[in-house]
Write a protein that holds these residues in place. Structure first.
Motif, mmCIF file in Angstrom:
data_model
loop_
_atom_site.group_PDB
_atom_site.id
_atom_site.type_symbol
_atom_site.label_atom_id
_atom_site.label_comp_id
_atom_site.label_asym_id
_atom_site.label_seq_id
_atom_site.Cartn_x
_atom_site.Cartn_y
_atom_site.Cartn_z
ATOM 1 N N ASP A 1 -23.760 19.863 9.662
ATOM 2 C CA ASP A 1 -23.216 20.043 8.312
ATOM 3 C C ASP A 1 -21.697 19.871 8.288
ATOM 4 O O ASP A 1 -21.127 19.442 7.275
ATOM 5 C CB ASP A 1 -23.601 21.418 7.759
ATOM 6 N N LYS A 2 -21.035 20.214 9.379
ATOM 7 C CA LYS A 2 -19.588 20.009 9.451
ATOM 8 C C LYS A 2 -19.257 18.519 9.365
ATOM 9 O O LYS A 2 -18.310 18.119 8.666
ATOM 10 C CB LYS A 2 -19.032 20.613 10.743
ATOM 11 N N TYR A 3 -20.034 17.710 10.068
ATOM 12 C CA TYR A 3 -19.816 16.259 9.979
ATOM 13 C C TYR A 3 -20.069 15.776 8.548
ATOM 14 O O TYR A 3 -19.296 14.984 7.998
ATOM 15 C CB TYR A 3 -20.725 15.520 10.962
ATOM 16 N N SER A 4 -21.159 16.255 7.949
ATOM 17 C CA SER A 4 -21.468 15.862 6.567
ATOM 18 C C SER A 4 -20.317 16.225 5.633
ATOM 19 O O SER A 4 -19.925 15.433 4.763
ATOM 20 C CB SER A 4 -22.748 16.563 6.089
ATOM 21 N N PHE A 5 -19.796 17.421 5.821
ATOM 22 C CA PHE A 5 -18.714 17.911 4.963
ATOM 23 C C PHE A 5 -17.485 17.007 5.093
ATOM 24 O O PHE A 5 -16.882 16.584 4.096
ATOM 25 C CB PHE A 5 -18.367 19.345 5.358
ATOM 26 N N CYS A 6 -17.120 16.699 6.333
ATOM 27 C CA CYS A 6 -15.928 15.877 6.562
ATOM 28 C C CYS A 6 -16.064 14.492 5.944
ATOM 29 O O CYS A 6 -15.140 14.000 5.289
ATOM 30 C CB CYS A 6 -15.674 15.741 8.061
ATOM 31 N N PHE A 7 -17.219 13.869 6.156
ATOM 32 C CA PHE A 7 -17.400 12.511 5.623
ATOM 33 C C PHE A 7 -17.469 12.504 4.093
ATOM 34 O O PHE A 7 -17.116 11.517 3.462
ATOM 35 C CB PHE A 7 -18.658 11.875 6.209
ATOM 36 N N SER A 8 -17.911 13.612 3.517
ATOM 37 C CA SER A 8 -18.098 13.647 2.059
ATOM 38 C C SER A 8 -16.799 13.860 1.293
ATOM 39 O O SER A 8 -16.753 13.658 0.083
ATOM 40 C CB SER A 8 -19.106 14.737 1.678
ATOM 41 N N ILE A 9 -15.718 14.282 1.985
ATOM 42 C CA ILE A 9 -14.468 14.570 1.268
ATOM 43 C C ILE A 9 -13.522 13.373 1.220
ATOM 44 O O ILE A 9 -12.439 13.463 0.646
ATOM 45 C CB ILE A 9 -13.732 15.776 1.897
ATOM 46 N N GLN A 10 -13.939 12.247 1.828
ATOM 47 C CA GLN A 10 -13.018 11.114 1.947
ATOM 48 C C GLN A 10 -12.462 10.641 0.605
ATOM 49 O O GLN A 10 -11.300 10.271 0.497
ATOM 50 C CB GLN A 10 -13.731 9.935 2.619
ATOM 51 N N LYS A 11 -13.316 10.644 -0.435
ATOM 52 C CA LYS A 11 -12.912 10.081 -1.717
ATOM 53 C C LYS A 11 -12.369 11.130 -2.688
ATOM 54 O O LYS A 11 -12.065 10.820 -3.841
ATOM 55 C CB LYS A 11 -14.085 9.340 -2.344
ATOM 56 N N LEU A 12 -12.270 12.376 -2.219
ATOM 57 C CA LEU A 12 -11.729 13.412 -3.105
ATOM 58 C C LEU A 12 -10.215 13.262 -3.243
ATOM 59 O O LEU A 12 -9.530 12.920 -2.268
ATOM 60 C CB LEU A 12 -12.037 14.802 -2.552
ATOM 61 N N PRO A 13 -9.665 13.543 -4.422
ATOM 62 C CA PRO A 13 -8.199 13.529 -4.567
ATOM 63 C C PRO A 13 -7.555 14.555 -3.636
ATOM 64 O O PRO A 13 -8.171 15.573 -3.291
ATOM 65 C CB PRO A 13 -7.986 13.920 -6.036
ATOM 66 N N ALA A 14 -6.305 14.294 -3.267
ATOM 67 C CA ALA A 14 -5.597 15.146 -2.300
ATOM 68 C C ALA A 14 -5.537 16.593 -2.751
ATOM 69 O O ALA A 14 -5.726 17.521 -1.955
ATOM 70 C CB ALA A 14 -4.190 14.605 -2.062
ATOM 71 N N GLU A 15 -5.273 16.808 -4.084
ATOM 72 C CA GLU A 15 -5.150 18.194 -4.564
ATOM 73 C C GLU A 15 -6.482 18.943 -4.440
ATOM 74 O O GLU A 15 -6.507 20.146 -4.160
ATOM 75 C CB GLU A 15 -4.633 18.236 -6.009
ATOM 76 N N ASN A 16 -7.582 18.225 -4.631
ATOM 77 C CA ASN A 16 -8.905 18.862 -4.488
ATOM 78 C C ASN A 16 -9.166 19.249 -3.041
ATOM 79 O O ASN A 16 -9.686 20.322 -2.747
ATOM 80 C CB ASN A 16 -10.010 17.916 -4.964
ATOM 81 N N ARG A 17 -8.784 18.339 -2.140
ATOM 82 C CA ARG A 17 -8.980 18.628 -0.712
ATOM 83 C C ARG A 17 -8.131 19.824 -0.281
ATOM 84 O O ARG A 17 -8.577 20.681 0.478
ATOM 85 C CB ARG A 17 -8.632 17.396 0.123
ATOM 86 N N GLU A 18 -6.911 19.854 -0.785
ATOM 87 C CA GLU A 18 -6.018 20.963 -0.429
ATOM 88 C C GLU A 18 -6.560 22.277 -0.966
ATOM 89 O O GLU A 18 -6.549 23.299 -0.269
ATOM 90 C CB GLU A 18 -4.620 20.703 -0.992
ATOM 91 N N PHE A 19 -7.049 22.249 -2.197
ATOM 92 C CA PHE A 19 -7.625 23.454 -2.808
ATOM 93 C C PHE A 19 -8.826 23.952 -1.986
ATOM 94 O O PHE A 19 -8.963 25.144 -1.704
ATOM 95 C CB PHE A 19 -8.055 23.143 -4.241
#
Length: 735
Positions: A402-420
């Protein structure tokens, strides 16, 4: 012959060997060999079969041989091994599974020089420190990981470990240079290899890995050992080296504690589907219902206006007005998460479509931030990305997959969303780690438990979600009743505390059959009132009321919680259609607690079933007096009033039901009352409404009516009028 047929025949041979029925085993094995065109192996079969015939002859003739049992056991092992070889030879030729597709590919590759391989793998870490160029480093680390992946398949597809391979594995697992993540990865390959092909040397290496001080490795070995102990339970007793090693381990209290924890985690995996269903059916719909009103109900703007002290905002209590049960469900969800339950399976099972998961071995890869697959997909020169990966890496509540899934799924998120997200997860992880550190002081081994739980959840995703999952035997379809196994069952029964804890876990999770098995074992050694009650409860919940009653009666002798015991015995009698005996026990319960409304209701029900309607009415009126808001009591009061001729009283109570939320029987009974009062048109109208209910057909209506027929006659309805009224009803239904 299909793969399923092959497996059945192989298992039948093994079962006969485990039962020491060598003649049927030899017959089946001969047929197995010839049917699959492997006649070149018949000579081995003849040699073994002839040896056995000589043994039988000498035994019958009474010739004494102190080595006979040793030879006999060795012969059984030899037949097992021949069956293994034949089964494997057929699968490598014919199996369409992805496992054997891969194995056939790797058979075409040149043999591995394991000494050279180990030197190269360790050399990467020494040589890499000297390199400064990023491009060279990237190519080097990718090449190193590919070598590790190749090694994973090499180990997986080994049938029997040779001395060179055993030596390599020992040196590989004890190397101070090779990454612990890669070492753990290869432990998984060894576990898969043992599941595919039995080998006592594989068990030996896994025991050695468990003895290492590295928690990540030892927990992987522990999980793998338990899977294979369960799989080969009937076979292992013929291998004293394996059972002896297990007995030595069992002398270590830490091993016992770890064994208990991992067994419970395997049992807990059976809860995963229930948890996902609960999330989908209960929690998510409630959250959807509440979310549109959340901002207004929180009154977020006003929170910053005046005081900002420690008082709770009274508006917060209103958030859950639209969904009063959500808070309890969320608390339950949080508790499950803290227990290590697999609460994320449903969410992450949909995130296994990334190219990373196309590689079979990656389903077993431990998560580590330096994995080149992550470097290639996520730009870690980005500070936010790097922080996110670090936070994910330290999250004990997510399994590796699930950690791998999580990492790959955030690639297209905006930077502010990732930071949040990173901020939120970091805060939660810090809190979780603090709790974990505190618990580690009071419960040493808690960290080991998190690791083994992650490994089991990784396996669960592989066997349940992988696109080619049907190519593998689903280990999570196994019962995991380790207490019933030969090898581990004996170990568990040496420690009553561990076995009792396992039984109580089964009991708490409503696995009553398994709990009953262990409670029965304990009661065979020592009589105990609490265990009799719990065993009775297990039988009761399984629908075996006769045996439940027997156990409750035994518990009665110990005087434990008499009120509870009387109520349970009464319940069993009720389900056994013995209302008189049930009534006796409810009356005993009433003596102990006269204000228990459930007891009063059940006494009334018993009187009703015994057709002592006046007595039943007294009980129901008492309940109505003690609990005026209890609408459920209106129904039996209405019925008992009707059958005792108190028609106006019956009309009143059925009227209350009609005005509230009537069911099909309420409408029908109201019709009976109106008919007995002479209001035939009103009665027919109620009958029509009763049949109009979605879950009530006209056939079912008339069946129930027949059951009520004698009560209608007793209340003055003319027998000759009944068929006429019913025919009129049939005409109404047709309209």
């Amino acid at each position: 012959m299909t793969e399923i047929e092959l497996k059945i025949k192989y298992k039948e041979i093994c079962k006969n060997l485990a039962d020491r029925k060598l003649k049927p085993a030899f017959d089946l094995l001969e047929k197995f060999i010839t049917e699959n065109g492997l006649v070149v192996r018949l000579e081995e079969w003849r040699t073994l079969e002839q040896t056995y015939q000589y043994m039988l002859k000498y035994t019958v003739e009474g010739i004494q041989d102190p080595e006979r049992q040793k030879i006999y056991r060795k012969l059984i092992v030899s037949v097992y091994e021949l069956a293994d070889d034949i089964y494997e030879a057929v699968r490598i030729q014919k199996s369409p599974s992805v496992e054997y597709e891969k194995k056939r590919t790797f058979q075409l590759k040149p043999n591995t020089d394991f000494n050279k391989l180990l030197t190269g793998l360790e050399g990467f870490y020494l040589y890499d420190e000297l390199q400064n160029e990023d491009s060279f480093h990237e190519a080097n680390i990718n090449n190193h990981q590919q070598n590790i992946v190749d090694l994973f398949y090499r180990i997986w597809f080994l049938d029997k470990l040779k001395s060179e391979e055993i030596d390599f594995l020992h040196r590989f697992f004890t190397s101070n240079l090779i990454s612990k993540s890669y070492q753990s990865f290869i432990v998984s390959a060894l576990v898969l290899s043992l599941q595919r092909f039995f080998d006592k040397e594989k068990f030996s290496v896994l025991f050695d890995v468990y003895d290492l001080e590295e928690t990540e490795l030892s927990q992987r070995a522990m999980v793998g050992l338990l899977i294979n102990f369960y799989k080969y339970d009937l076979r292992i007793p013929f291998y004293p080296a394996i059972t002896g090693r297990l007995k030595i381990l069992n002398e270590d209290p830490k091993f016992k504690q770890n064994l208990e924890r991992v067994i419970i985690q395997f049992i807990s995996s059976r809860e995963t589907e229930k948890i996902q269903k609960k999330i989908v059916d209960e929690i998510i719909p409630e959250m959807i219902k509440i979310s549109p009103n959340l901002k207004d109900k929180m009154n977020l703007d006003s929170l910053m206006e005046d005081s900002f002290d420690d008082d709770k905002n009274p508006e917060w209590e209103k958030i859950f007005e639209d969904s009063p049960g959500l808070m309890n469900k969320m608390e339950e969800f949080s508790e499950l998460q803290m227990e290590g339950a697999d609460v994320f399976m449903g969410s992450f099972s949909m995130l296994k479509m990334f190219p990373f998961f196309n590689e079979l071995s990656n389903w077993f890869m431990p998560f580590f931030a330096e994995n080149p697959e992550i470097f290639d997909s996520i730009n870690q020169t980005d500070k936010i990305n790097r922080r996110f990966v670090e936070v994910i890496s330290s999250a004990p509540i997510l399994c590796n997959s699930d950690k791998y899934s999580f990492c790959f799924s955030i690639q297209k998120l905006p930077a502010e969303n990732r930071e949040f997200m990173a901020e939120g997860m970091n805060a939660e992880m810090n809190q979780f780690n603090e709790l974990q550190a505190d618990e580690e002081l009071t419960d040493p081994g808690k960290k080991s438990g998190f690791i083994s739980n992650q490994i089991i959840q990784d396996l669960y995703r592989f066997y349940k979600v992988h696109p080619r999952k049907r190519d593998f035997e689903d280990i999570f379809s196994w019962r995991f009743d380790f207490h019933n196994t030969i090898v581990l069952g004996e170990i568990l029964k040496e420690d009553d505390k561990i076995l009792r804890n396992i039984a109580e876990y089964y009991f708490s999770k409503n696995y009553f059959d398994e709990a009953a098995e262990i409670f029965n074992y304990f009661l065979g050694n020592e009589k105990n009132g609490e265990l009799y009650q719990k065993l009775g409860y297990c039988y009761q919940k399984s629908g075996d009321y006769e045996n439940a009653l027997k156990e409750y009666k035994k518990a009665e002798l110990y005087g434990l919680n008499k009120l509870w015991n009387f109520k349970k015995m009464a319940l069993c009698y009720r389900n056994l259609r013995k209302p008189k005996k049930a009534l006796e026990n409810y009356i005993e319960a009433e003596k102990l607690d006269g204000d228990d409304l459930n007891v009063q209701l059940n006494i009334g029900r018993c009187y009703l079933e015994l057709e002592q309607f006046e007595e039943a009415l007294k009980c129901y009126f008492k309940v109505e007096y003690l609990a005026p808001g209890n609408k459920k009591v209106w129904r039996p009061i209405g019925w008992c009033s009707f059958v005792t001729g108190k028609k106006e009283q019956a009309e009143k109570y059925f009227g209350n039901l009609i005005d509230d939320a009537p069911n099909k029987h309420d409408l029908m009974n109201a019709g009976h009352v109106q008919w007995s009062l002479g209001n035939r048109k009103v009665a027919l109208d109620y009958y029509k409404k009763s049949i109009a209910q979605n879950d009530f057909t006209d056939t079912e209506f008339f069946e129930v009516f027949d059951e009520d027929f004698h009560y209608l006659l007793n209340q003055g309805i003319d027998k000759e009028d009944v068929p006429i009224m019913l025919d009129q009803l049939r005409y109404f239904i047709q309209e």
